[in-house]
Design an enzyme around this catalytic site. Structure first.
Site, PDB file in Angstrom:
ATOM      1  N   THR A  10      62.482  33.235  55.354  1.00 42.83           N
ATOM      2  CA  THR A  10      63.430  34.341  55.530  1.00 42.83           C
ATOM      3  C   THR A  10      62.859  35.445  56.404  1.00 42.83           C
ATOM      4  O   THR A  10      63.464  35.863  57.400  1.00 42.83           O
ATOM      5  CB  THR A  10      63.831  34.911  54.157  1.00 42.83           C
ATOM      6  OG1 THR A  10      64.444  33.872  53.385  1.00 42.83           O
ATOM      7  CG2 THR A  10      64.823  36.056  54.324  1.00 42.83           C
ATOM      8  N   GLU A 124      52.823  47.240  56.508  1.00 43.71           N
ATOM      9  CA  GLU A 124      53.928  48.137  56.141  1.00 43.71           C
ATOM     10  C   GLU A 124      54.986  47.428  55.305  1.00 43.71           C
ATOM     11  O   GLU A 124      55.526  47.980  54.344  1.00 43.71           O
ATOM     12  CB  GLU A 124      54.569  48.730  57.393  1.00 43.71           C
ATOM     13  CG  GLU A 124      55.736  49.657  57.129  1.00 43.71           C
ATOM     14  CD  GLU A 124      55.332  50.943  56.421  1.00 43.71           C
ATOM     15  OE1 GLU A 124      55.798  51.141  55.276  1.00 43.71           O
ATOM     16  OE2 GLU A 124      54.573  51.727  56.984  1.00 43.71           O
ATOM     17  N   GLU A 185      65.407  34.788  42.111  1.00 47.21           N
ATOM     18  CA  GLU A 185      65.031  33.398  42.340  1.00 47.21           C
ATOM     19  C   GLU A 185      65.432  32.530  41.149  1.00 47.21           C
ATOM     20  O   GLU A 185      65.728  33.039  40.059  1.00 47.21           O
ATOM     21  CB  GLU A 185      63.514  33.298  42.553  1.00 47.21           C
ATOM     22  CG  GLU A 185      62.976  34.129  43.697  1.00 47.21           C
ATOM     23  CD  GLU A 185      63.358  33.587  45.056  1.00 47.21           C
ATOM     24  OE1 GLU A 185      63.762  32.410  45.136  1.00 47.21           O
ATOM     25  OE2 GLU A 185      63.275  34.353  46.038  1.00 47.21           O
ATOM     26  N   ASP A 196      55.738  41.404  40.503  1.00 49.63           N
ATOM     27  CA  ASP A 196      56.037  41.852  41.868  1.00 49.63           C
ATOM     28  C   ASP A 196      55.807  43.356  41.993  1.00 49.63           C
ATOM     29  O   ASP A 196      55.154  43.825  42.933  1.00 49.63           O
ATOM     30  CB  ASP A 196      57.484  41.494  42.224  1.00 49.63           C
ATOM     31  CG  ASP A 196      57.896  41.996  43.590  1.00 49.63           C
ATOM     32  OD1 ASP A 196      57.518  41.366  44.592  1.00 49.63           O
ATOM     33  OD2 ASP A 196      58.588  43.031  43.661  1.00 49.63           O
ATOM     34  N   LYS A 200      52.837  45.739  44.215  1.00 48.47           N
ATOM     35  CA  LYS A 200      53.207  46.843  45.100  1.00 48.47           C
ATOM     36  C   LYS A 200      52.553  48.155  44.683  1.00 48.47           C
ATOM     37  O   LYS A 200      52.076  48.907  45.539  1.00 48.47           O
ATOM     38  CB  LYS A 200      54.735  46.973  45.135  1.00 48.47           C
ATOM     39  CG  LYS A 200      55.412  45.776  45.797  1.00 48.47           C
ATOM     40  CD  LYS A 200      56.926  45.824  45.640  1.00 48.47           C
ATOM     41  CE  LYS A 200      57.587  44.602  46.269  1.00 48.47           C
ATOM     42  NZ  LYS A 200      59.047  44.582  46.024  1.00 48.47           N
TER      43      LYS A 200
END
Length: 412
Positions: A10, A124, A185, A196, A200
């Site tokens: 993707t 980024e 998902e 996740d 981050k």
């Protein structure tokens, strides 16, 4: 100057699309005479793709081509992404990645390799997709001592919680809807268990506080235990539940860092962040609170951030960008249970009146909350500022009380 892309999923395909669609303006902004795609590394075959002639299955084609100066890594995962990125940096090539797992686990090592070989490792897009956050923290807010950073860092969990809050939808139904809409998902565990968001906040904390924060050192709790009962009680408190990643500067050059569902009072910009949107609050000692908001994922938004890093690398071919942090040491992150805050508690009780008397004598004044159709054997309340350690011991001492859930109340 040539660019290669590793991984044609993707994000990788989005990067190729943006490089092609905005080619002329990208070249102009890069300050180069040319900036063209030469290779796409992928094990799959893409017959009929407009870039079919650029595909290769051999990493060495990219590694050994001196005309390729910038490589985009959008493969995901740790292996072989770490090995490939390390080899490229050692070969004097700059690497741009959207791979949060790679940066969270290996960021320090890769930034040191980039420094050693006078090249760049930029990321980024690893936090917030297309939301600018890494560059603003490292450049625009550089005059600040950043005291705290907190955010809604995962769009899937924010969508699920939004459905629970606004549509009174049970967790399982909201998750199913997220999967049907392509927001989650088939295996949603990385999102709903908080992993996740953990990766981050590790990247953000490393950048803000100057030492690498490893995911395994960060307390991580997902949203699977949140119920509609909790949502209703928190609504009565004038607040909402959000999955937050938080990091804060503490005393003695230490920090706190954790990921957990927490309570955000209505009126906050984080409270009003709904659906699949992300919001990241940075609290600096000079600027106060600044919030970065937008969709935290998506093909083209993420690709936009990746290509911006490609342009930055092209501008810095003869010098490095001042981006990096130090290695951390033992006990750098304090125990999250020692961080004082007000707390929400929901509990089952054998005798409500007796339980309330015990709560008053043990914890002092609390704010009781209400919801429609609550059973007589259920209590929900908010206690004043204290540590989770102290709260747990106090609750354990109350006979006939069984804790069903606790949530931290934030000041964001």
């Amino acid at each position: 100057m040539y660019v290669a892309v590793m991984g044609y999923g993707t994000v990788g395909s989005g990067v190729v699309e943006v490089l092609s669609k905005n080619h002329d303006s990208i070249v102009k902004r890069s300050l180069q005479d040319s900036l063209d795609l030469k290779y796409i590394l992928d094990k799959r075959v893409f017959k009929g793709d407009p870039n079919e002639d650029k595909f290769t299955t051999e990493f060495d084609d990219i590694l050994n081509d001196d005309s390729v100066k910038i490589v985009v890594e959008t493969m995901g995962g740790l292996h072989p992404a770490f090995e490939f990125t390390s080899a490229l940096l050692k070969a004097g090539k700059s690497v741009v990645t959207s791979n949060k797992e790679l940066v969270a686990a290996k960021g320090y090592e890769l930034l040191e390799l980039a420094k050693e070989h006078n090249t760049n490792f930029l990321f980024e897009a690893s936090v917030g997709g297309g939301i600018p956050i890494i560059r603003p923290i490292s450049q625009c807010l550089a005059a600040n001592e950043i005291d705290e950073i907190a955010g809604i860092l995962n769009g899937t969990t924010n969508f699920i919680l939004t459905m629970m809050i606004e549509k009174n939808m049970a967790f399982d139904d909201a998750l199913r809807l997220a999967q049907e809409n392509g927001f989650a998902e088939r295996d949603p565990s990385a999102d709903i268990e908080g992993h996740d968001a953990c990766r981050k906040i590790c990247i953000l904390a490393s950048l803000c506080f100057g030492k690498h924060v490893y995911p395994e050192s960060v307390h991580t709790e997902g949203i699977t235990g949140i119920t509609l009962e909790d949502v209703a009680y928190v609504h009565d408190f004038g607040a909402v539940i959000k999955l937050l990643g938080c990091a804060k500067r503490m005393e003695n050059d230490k920090i706190s860092a954790f990921v957990e569902p927490a309570i955000v009072k209505n009126g906050s910009q984080l409270a009003s962040t709904s659906d699949v949107f992300n919001a990241i609050l940075v609290r600096g000692n000079a600027i106060g609170d600044v919030v970065f908001y937008g969709k935290g994922a998506g093909k083209l938004p993420t690709a936009s951030a990746v290509v911006a890093d490609v342009i930055d690398c092209a501008k810095h071919t003869e010098r490095r960008k001042a981006l990096g942090w130090e290695q951390s040491e033992d006990n750098y992150i304090v125990d999250y249970r020692t961080i004082a805050a007000p707390f929400y508690v929901r509990a089952a009780v054998e005798n409500k009146e007796a339980a309330q008397e015990a709560i008053a004598s043990t914890m002092g004044e609390v704010q009781y909350l209400h919801r429609d159709n609550a059973p007589e054997t259920e209590l929900a309340f908010v206690v004043g500022t204290q540590t989770e350690e102290v709260l747990s011991k106090a609750l354990e001492s109350i006979e006939g009380l069984k804790v069903l859930s606790t949530l931290r109340v934030t000041d964001y």
